[in-house]
Motif scaffolding. Structure first.
Motif, short mmCIF file in Angstrom:
data_model
loop_
_atom_site.label_atom_id
_atom_site.label_comp_id
_atom_site.label_asym_id
_atom_site.label_seq_id
_atom_site.Cartn_x
_atom_site.Cartn_y
_atom_site.Cartn_z
N ALA A 151 29.84 1.53 -1.81
CA ALA A 151 29.09 1.51 -2.98
C ALA A 151 27.78 1.04 -2.89
N PRO A 152 26.66 1.75 -3.49
CA PRO A 152 25.49 1.43 -3.31
C PRO A 152 25.32 0.02 -3.94
N LEU A 153 24.21 -0.79 -3.26
CA LEU A 153 24.18 -2.28 -3.67
C LEU A 153 23.03 -2.14 -4.78
N GLY A 154 22.32 -1.01 -5.32
CA GLY A 154 21.77 -0.92 -6.51
C GLY A 154 20.10 -0.88 -6.27
N PHE A 155 19.54 -1.19 -5.23
CA PHE A 155 18.13 -1.22 -5.08
C PHE A 155 17.59 0.19 -4.18
N ASN A 156 16.35 0.70 -4.90
CA ASN A 156 15.88 1.95 -3.96
C ASN A 156 14.75 1.63 -2.88
N ASN A 157 15.06 1.26 -1.79
CA ASN A 157 14.05 0.92 -0.84
C ASN A 157 13.30 1.84 -0.25
N THR A 158 12.58 2.97 -0.89
CA THR A 158 11.95 4.19 -0.60
C THR A 158 10.75 3.74 0.42
N TYR A 159 10.43 4.61 0.92
CA TYR A 159 9.31 4.40 1.80
C TYR A 159 7.91 4.85 0.88
N ALA A 160 6.85 3.88 1.04
CA ALA A 160 5.56 4.01 0.25
C ALA A 160 4.46 3.84 1.15
N LEU A 161 3.53 4.51 1.04
CA LEU A 161 2.03 4.37 1.50
C LEU A 161 1.22 3.30 0.51
N MET A 162 0.56 2.45 1.20
CA MET A 162 -0.10 1.44 0.64
C MET A 162 -1.49 1.21 0.98
N MET A 163 -2.31 0.53 0.02
CA MET A 163 -3.67 0.43 0.43
C MET A 163 -4.03 -1.10 -0.19
N ARG A 164 -5.19 -1.75 0.34
CA ARG A 164 -5.54 -2.84 -0.52
C ARG A 164 -5.91 -2.51 -1.95
N GLU A 165 -5.56 -3.15 -2.93
CA GLU A 165 -5.70 -2.74 -4.41
C GLU A 165 -7.21 -2.73 -4.56
N ALA A 166 -8.02 -3.68 -4.01
CA ALA A 166 -9.53 -3.40 -4.19
C ALA A 166 -10.17 -2.06 -3.95
N GLN A 167 -9.62 -1.60 -2.62
CA GLN A 167 -10.16 -0.39 -1.89
C GLN A 167 -9.61 0.64 -2.93
N ALA A 168 -8.36 0.51 -3.40
CA ALA A 168 -7.67 1.80 -4.13
C ALA A 168 -8.33 1.91 -5.40
N GLU A 169 -8.80 0.85 -6.01
CA GLU A 169 -9.34 0.78 -7.40
C GLU A 169 -10.70 1.31 -7.42
N ALA A 170 -11.24 0.93 -6.26
CA ALA A 170 -12.72 1.26 -6.19
C ALA A 170 -12.85 2.98 -5.85
N LEU A 171 -11.95 3.32 -5.07
CA LEU A 171 -12.18 4.76 -4.79
C LEU A 171 -10.86 5.61 -5.93
N ASN A 172 -10.42 4.85 -6.98
CA ASN A 172 -9.59 5.54 -7.71
C ASN A 172 -8.60 6.22 -7.06
N ILE A 173 -7.82 5.65 -6.27
CA ILE A 173 -6.63 6.31 -5.42
C ILE A 173 -5.38 5.73 -6.11
N ARG A 174 -4.53 6.45 -6.70
CA ARG A 174 -3.26 6.10 -7.24
C ARG A 174 -2.21 6.78 -6.86
N THR A 175 -2.30 7.98 -6.39
CA THR A 175 -1.34 8.88 -5.72
C THR A 175 -1.42 9.21 -4.35
N LEU A 176 -0.51 9.87 -3.74
CA LEU A 176 -0.81 10.21 -2.33
C LEU A 176 -1.74 11.41 -2.31
N SER A 177 -1.66 12.24 -3.30
CA SER A 177 -2.31 13.43 -3.63
C SER A 177 -3.88 13.16 -3.73
N ASP A 178 -3.93 11.79 -4.26
CA ASP A 178 -5.47 11.37 -4.15
C ASP A 178 -6.20 11.11 -2.87
#
Length: 516
Positions: A484-511
């Motif tokens: 039985a699954p344990l309950g959490f979804n540890n999906t892959y995720a691409l990440m950036m520094r919050e400040a850089q992402a906010e400055a460049l308005n990057i929220r999705t991978l399409s961005d």
């Protein structure tokens, strides 16, 4: 051999990039080592009392294990080219220094006295007599240092400096012999080419070596600059990704195919990725949704708006026969079913990564909080072997499984955490070398089963459908059972520094497709 040729053909651009990086790392460090070791070797021939201590010190440097030396340098020099070149520089010092000292010291005393007798100064004696006669011996030291550095430079990939070690580490993570050979054979070939080229120079006459000095002074800096050639024309975002993500079908290539985004990739192990993006050495990293370091390093997870990644719900997988014959074991492991959501797993990971608590203590505290911890039965029964991949979350899950099995069954447990990547753990389970390990439904779907595209598109956004599919197919194809699954979804995720992402308005991978 056919698979290797095909792999090299498909990855020829990456191979050329790695060869250039490898050449650069080797010759930058050799140039620096020669610039220090040759003058130092000359100096200690004039100060014989210092020679023993200087040679002994450089000899001690040579004995430090290379992977340990790189680890020591990371806190001081960071990751990338600086610690790699410095480590290779240290390894190249001894053979060049020792041979310079030996070559000049062994020039016949009668020859030196005759040179001084005809009126040569000490400087002229060095330039016109001692160095020309010692050049073959000095070249032997350069030859040894070159071969050493070509080999050790493969480890530079471990700290994000590139080179042919990227294929080697990727192959180890994926248990892919073809990928390992794609890195190891070119590295060995480079070592042979340089060794034989320097051997020809070493066996040349002193006069010929002197004549070749000026061309060599041009060639070596040119080879040293090779490291920077690929980067000069590098497109897009800089990305730091671990070997397994780069090699998996649901990893890097899936992102590129789905979104059409360009990355200049650096291979980094999981322990270094977060530090690299935090320090601004790369723009984007791949991580896990439940990793405690995401919040600690103030990173933004970019939304996978086109569903490149499937659900990655975690569950134990065991040998089917073992599960069918041991209901007590299955019941013990299923006590975890649905108890660990994403936020809980993130907290558990944080406690190990940042609070520096042991996985065993974190697991015990969680089980006690859930009211399902029991002391070991200590029956001394049959031993079960639990394996895991090589990151924090898996170590915690192994500890959870181990304590439940010890507390609720008569089994003893032997843990094998950190076996390596997915393929290594999966093959170990199929071959009976381990009895169970924690796996993720998305990994089972895209990496281990690789279903037809129409099936994949139909179920990829439905966690329950993915779980049912992998459960059915693993049982039919591999004789393995998903619990039985344990309950959490540890999906892959691409990440950036919050400040850089906010400055460049990057929220999705399409961005990321927009100009940087």
């Amino acid at each position: 051999m056919g698979e290797l040729i095909t792999f090299l053909g498909d990855n020829r651009a990456k191979l050329l990039e790695q060869i250039l990086e490898h050449l650069g790392l080797t010759f930058i460090s050799l140039l620096l080592a020669a610039a220090i070791a040759v003058p130092l070797g000359i100096f200690i021939t004039r100060r014989p009392k210092l020679s023993g201590s200087v040679l002994a010190f450089t000899g001690i440097l040579q004995t430090i294990p290379s992977i340990a030396l790189l680890g020591f340098l990371i806190p001081v020099l960071g990751i990338g080219i600086k610690p790699a070149v410095f480590a290779l520089f240290l390894y190249a010092l001894l053979p060049i220094l020792r041979n310079t000292y030996t070559g000049i010291s062994e020039v016949d005393t009668a020859v030196k006295e005759a040179a001084l007798g005809i009126g040569l100064s000490k400087g002229q004696l060095l330039r016109q007599v001692e160095l020309p006669l010692a050049l073959p011996v000095i070249f032997a030291g350069l030859r040894t240092a070159t071969v050493i550095n070509v080999g050790v430079a493969t480890l530079a990939a471990y700290i994000g400096a590139g080179g042919l070690g990227e294929f080697i580490f990727g192959g180890i993570a994926l248990n892919n012999a073809t990928m390992i050979l794609a890195g190891a054979l070119p590295a060995a070939l480079l070592a042979i080419i340089f060794d034989q080229s320097l051997a020809l120079l070493q066996n040349s006459s002193a006069r010929k070596l002197t004549q070749l000095g000026k061309p060599l002074l041009l060639v070596i800096p040119l080879l040293s600059s090779a490291y920077f050639w690929p980067q000069a024309y590098a497109p897009g975002w800089s990305g730091g990704f671990p070997p397994e993500f780069m090699g998996r079908s649901d990893g890097y290539q899936k992102v590129v195919d789905t979104y059409g985004v360009d990355f200049t990739t650096t291979i980094l192990n999981n322990a270094l990725m977060y530090e690299a993006v935090y320090e601004g050495e790369v723009d984007v990293i791949s991580g896990y949704a439940t990793d405690g370091r995401v919040e600690a390093y103030n990173l933004r997870q970019l939304e996978d708006d086109k569903h490149a990644f499937p659900p990655y719900y975690c569950a134990p997988i065991v040998q089917k026969k073992l599960a069918e014959e041991n209901k007590e074991l299955v019941d013990a492991l299923n006590l975890l079913a649905g108890r660990i959501n994403d936020s809980v797993m993130t907290v558990l990971n944080y406690r190990v990564d940042f609070d520096k608590q042991s996985p065993e203590q974190v697991a015990e505290d969680f089980l006690k909080a859930q009211g399902i911890w029991q002391p070991d039965r200590k029956e001394g029964g049959e031993t079960l072997i639990i394996g895991s991949k090589i990151f924090t979350e898996q170590y915690i899950l192994v500890a959870l499984f181990s304590q439940l099995i010890n507390g609720y069954t008569d089994y003893d447990v032997d843990t094998r955490p950190g076996l390596g990547g997915t393929k290594i753990c999966f093959d170990a389970l199929r071959n009976g070398e381990i009895d169970l390990y924690p796996e993720y439904t998305g990994t089972g779907l895209q990496v281990l089963l690789n279903p037809p595209q129409d099936t994949l598109q139909r179920i990829i956004t439905q966690p329950d459908a993915v779980y049912r599919y992998v459960s059915r197919e693993f049982k039919a194809q591999y004789d393995l059972k998903w619990l039985a699954p344990l309950g959490f979804n540890n999906t892959y995720a691409l990440m950036m520094r919050e400040a850089q992402a906010e400055a460049l308005n990057i929220r999705t991978l399409s961005d990321l497709v927009q100009p940087k």
